[in-house]
Design a protein around this motif. Sequence first.
Motif, PDB file in Angstrom:
ATOM      1  N   CYS A  20      41.887  41.366  40.452  1.00  0.00           N
ATOM      2  CA  CYS A  20      40.747  41.093  39.560  1.00  0.00           C
ATOM      3  C   CYS A  20      40.195  42.401  39.003  1.00  0.00           C
ATOM      4  CB  CYS A  20      39.655  40.356  40.327  1.00  0.00           C
ATOM      5  SG  CYS A  20      40.256  38.874  41.164  1.00  0.00           S
ATOM      6  N   LEU A  21      40.434  42.568  37.703  1.00  0.00           N
ATOM      7  CA  LEU A  21      40.048  43.822  37.039  1.00  0.00           C
ATOM      8  C   LEU A  21      38.905  43.596  36.044  1.00  0.00           C
ATOM      9  CD1 LEU A  21      43.636  45.200  36.264  1.00  0.00           C
ATOM     10  CD2 LEU A  21      42.291  45.419  38.385  1.00  0.00           C
ATOM     11  N   ALA A  22      38.312  42.436  36.086  1.00  0.00           N
ATOM     12  CA  ALA A  22      37.273  42.046  35.123  1.00  0.00           C
ATOM     13  C   ALA A  22      36.085  41.465  35.885  1.00  0.00           C
ATOM     14  CB  ALA A  22      37.855  40.994  34.172  1.00  0.00           C
ATOM     15  N   PRO A  23      34.992  41.190  35.170  1.00  0.00           N
ATOM     16  CA  PRO A  23      33.954  40.364  35.798  1.00  0.00           C
ATOM     17  C   PRO A  23      34.586  39.085  36.335  1.00  0.00           C
ATOM     18  CG  PRO A  23      33.187  41.294  33.724  1.00  0.00           C
ATOM     19  CD  PRO A  23      34.649  41.632  33.820  1.00  0.00           C
ATOM     20  N   PHE A  70      29.844  47.868  36.234  1.00  0.00           N
ATOM     21  CA  PHE A  70      29.931  46.978  35.081  1.00  0.00           C
ATOM     22  C   PHE A  70      30.417  45.562  35.430  1.00  0.00           C
ATOM     23  CE2 PHE A  70      30.162  46.074  30.627  1.00  0.00           C
ATOM     24  CZ  PHE A  70      31.290  45.291  30.435  1.00  0.00           C
ATOM     25  N   ASN A  71      31.541  45.421  36.150  1.00  0.00           N
ATOM     26  CA  ASN A  71      32.093  44.083  36.392  1.00  0.00           C
ATOM     27  C   ASN A  71      31.107  43.184  37.141  1.00  0.00           C
ATOM     28  OD1 ASN A  71      34.527  44.547  35.092  1.00  0.00           O
ATOM     29  ND2 ASN A  71      35.595  45.185  36.962  1.00  0.00           N
ATOM     30  N   PHE A  72      30.407  43.781  38.132  1.00  0.00           N
ATOM     31  CA  PHE A  72      29.442  42.964  38.880  1.00  0.00           C
ATOM     32  C   PHE A  72      28.157  42.758  38.090  1.00  0.00           C
ATOM     33  CE2 PHE A  72      30.831  43.363  43.640  1.00  0.00           C
ATOM     34  CZ  PHE A  72      32.097  42.919  43.284  1.00  0.00           C
ATOM     35  N   PRO A  98      39.639  53.030  37.579  1.00  0.00           N
ATOM     36  CA  PRO A  98      39.315  52.010  38.587  1.00  0.00           C
ATOM     37  C   PRO A  98      40.320  50.863  38.653  1.00  0.00           C
ATOM     38  CG  PRO A  98      37.756  51.912  36.740  1.00  0.00           C
ATOM     39  CD  PRO A  98      38.550  53.152  36.561  1.00  0.00           C
ATOM     40  N   ASP A  99      40.785  50.400  37.487  1.00  0.00           N
ATOM     41  CA  ASP A  99      41.675  49.232  37.499  1.00  0.00           C
ATOM     42  C   ASP A  99      43.070  49.587  37.986  1.00  0.00           C
ATOM     43  OD1 ASP A  99      40.197  47.603  34.578  1.00  0.00           O
ATOM     44  OD2 ASP A  99      39.574  47.741  36.663  1.00  0.00           O
ATOM     45  N   ALA A 100      43.561  50.767  37.609  1.00  0.00           N
ATOM     46  CA  ALA A 100      44.869  51.196  38.143  1.00  0.00           C
ATOM     47  C   ALA A 100      44.772  51.399  39.644  1.00  0.00           C
ATOM     48  CB  ALA A 100      45.317  52.484  37.455  1.00  0.00           C
ATOM     49  N   THR A 144      41.863  40.111  33.798  1.00  0.00           N
ATOM     50  CA  THR A 144      41.543  41.381  33.129  1.00  0.00           C
ATOM     51  C   THR A 144      40.664  41.188  31.900  1.00  0.00           C
ATOM     52  OG1 THR A 144      42.578  43.167  31.821  1.00  0.00           O
ATOM     53  CG2 THR A 144      43.855  41.168  32.062  1.00  0.00           C
ATOM     54  N   ASP A 145      39.821  42.195  31.644  1.00  0.00           N
ATOM     55  CA  ASP A 145      39.058  42.251  30.385  1.00  0.00           C
ATOM     56  C   ASP A 145      39.634  43.433  29.597  1.00  0.00           C
ATOM     57  OD1 ASP A 145      36.011  43.969  31.549  1.00  0.00           O
ATOM     58  OD2 ASP A 145      38.084  44.148  32.228  1.00  0.00           O
ATOM     59  N   THR A 146      40.893  43.256  29.197  1.00  0.00           N
ATOM     60  CA  THR A 146      41.803  44.343  28.835  1.00  0.00           C
ATOM     61  C   THR A 146      41.229  45.356  27.850  1.00  0.00           C
ATOM     62  OG1 THR A 146      43.514  42.657  29.055  1.00  0.00           O
ATOM     63  CG2 THR A 146      44.197  44.852  28.323  1.00  0.00           C
ATOM     64  N   ASP A 197      41.251  51.247  30.864  1.00  0.00           N
ATOM     65  CA  ASP A 197      41.778  51.410  32.234  1.00  0.00           C
ATOM     66  C   ASP A 197      42.523  50.177  32.717  1.00  0.00           C
ATOM     67  OD1 ASP A 197      39.102  50.247  32.297  1.00  0.00           O
ATOM     68  OD2 ASP A 197      39.273  50.320  34.461  1.00  0.00           O
ATOM     69  N   ASP A 198      42.155  48.988  32.202  1.00  0.00           N
ATOM     70  CA  ASP A 198      42.910  47.780  32.567  1.00  0.00           C
ATOM     71  C   ASP A 198      44.386  47.938  32.226  1.00  0.00           C
ATOM     72  OD1 ASP A 198      40.060  46.982  31.665  1.00  0.00           O
ATOM     73  OD2 ASP A 198      40.695  45.203  32.774  1.00  0.00           O
ATOM     74  N   THR A 199      44.677  48.556  31.077  1.00  0.00           N
ATOM     75  CA  THR A 199      46.068  48.606  30.589  1.00  0.00           C
ATOM     76  C   THR A 199      46.965  49.351  31.577  1.00  0.00           C
ATOM     77  OG1 THR A 199      45.769  50.679  29.346  1.00  0.00           O
ATOM     78  CG2 THR A 199      45.315  48.609  28.176  1.00  0.00           C
ATOM     79  N   GLY A 232      34.271  40.596  29.191  1.00  0.00           N
ATOM     80  CA  GLY A 232      33.841  41.860  29.814  1.00  0.00           C
ATOM     81  C   GLY A 232      33.697  42.993  28.834  1.00  0.00           C
ATOM     82  N   ASN A 233      34.718  43.869  28.806  1.00  0.00           N
ATOM     83  CA  ASN A 233      34.616  45.168  28.134  1.00  0.00           C
ATOM     84  C   ASN A 233      34.278  45.104  26.655  1.00  0.00           C
ATOM     85  OD1 ASN A 233      35.101  47.135  30.163  1.00  0.00           O
ATOM     86  ND2 ASN A 233      37.239  46.471  30.269  1.00  0.00           N
ATOM     87  N   VAL A 234      35.085  44.329  25.913  1.00  0.00           N
ATOM     88  CA  VAL A 234      34.908  44.298  24.454  1.00  0.00           C
ATOM     89  C   VAL A 234      35.049  42.850  23.975  1.00  0.00           C
ATOM     90  CG1 VAL A 234      35.742  46.683  24.142  1.00  0.00           C
ATOM     91  CG2 VAL A 234      37.370  44.770  24.019  1.00  0.00           C
TER      92      VAL A 234
HETATM   93 CA    CA Z   1      38.501  45.951  33.641  1.00  0.00          CA
END
Ligand code: CA
Length: 321
Positions: free
Chosen positions: A124-127, A167-169, A243-245, A9-11, A14-16, A38-40
């Motif tokens: 897999c919720l991140a790049p 974004f992830n890709f 998307p991640d949920a 995850t790139d928490t 939506d990851d949470t 990833g995200n931040v």
């Molecule tokens: Ca994510």
Amino acid sequence: MADRVIIDTDTATDDTLGILLAVLSDRVDVEALTIGAGNVAFDRQVENAKYTLQLADAAAEIPVHEGARSPLVKEHEHATQIHGEGGLGPDLVPETDVPSAEGFAPEYIVDAARERPGEITLVCLAPLTNVALALEREPELAELLADVVVMGGNVHTAGNVTPAAEFNFWVDPDAAKIVLDELDVTLVDWGLTLRDGTLDAAAEERITDAAGDSRFAAFYETVFQSDPEPDATVIDRDETLQPDALATAIALVPELIEQRGTYAVDVDEREGLTRGHTVVDTNGVTDREPRTDVIESVDTDGFRQLLCNTIVHGDPDRSFE
Ligand code: CA
Ligand code: RIB
């Protein structure tokens, strides 16, 4: 259905919800969270992951392994315009003092898969940088994992970070290309998210009504209160995109899947306009092996009830029609 999961995850926002869904469910054991770029800002993502585990009273049981702080090759920008500077909206910047686990995330993924061959599902919720690095260390990883569910890509849909890419890709197209080439992936893409992976106004009303009683609902209100900037895909503003949920829900409750297709899927790793673009050979005209299980439709009501049960009741396993 997954029994044991590792969530990469790139928490951020939506990851949470994907993490809470898995951690609060009795359907799976969450072996660990692994953090990827990833995200931040990376250290923010690490704290956000630990805070999310604390919210579910699971920070002492579930280790957080830090992974790659940058993509394999490319430079990338964060998505702070979507998630807020810290990743959890404008008002929540947790400092948990929870220590990270020993072990670089890709090495942990390989060790865990070797210890429990055929038992672990990677969500897999991140790049996909950490997963590509794990493949570099263990070329037989495909034989050791039960399943790999990836949130990423945009199948026949405009992207959300550029018109061409999700974004992830986009962040790590080189890693996405490697992972799709070497693993049998269940793909949950941006197009599916737009069609079936949202919380609508009715769901949000249930959550708002519960905010006084449920710490998860209060967390949702805090994290999703800030109106995200319009991303590359304009949607009805009464919905939040999850998307991640959705990817986690599919790993936990595959009965939600209504339609799927196995195709050869590739990613454009070149820098430029089409960086990170997902190419799906639906007509079988390339010589690539069709091995990616693209989820094409999901029971949206079932998904919304599962996620609302998680947020309102803290109980993803609560029955839903
Ligand atoms: Ca994510
Ligand atoms: O494009 C959506 C994906 O990118 C989600 O996983 C979101 O958290 C970001 O990582």
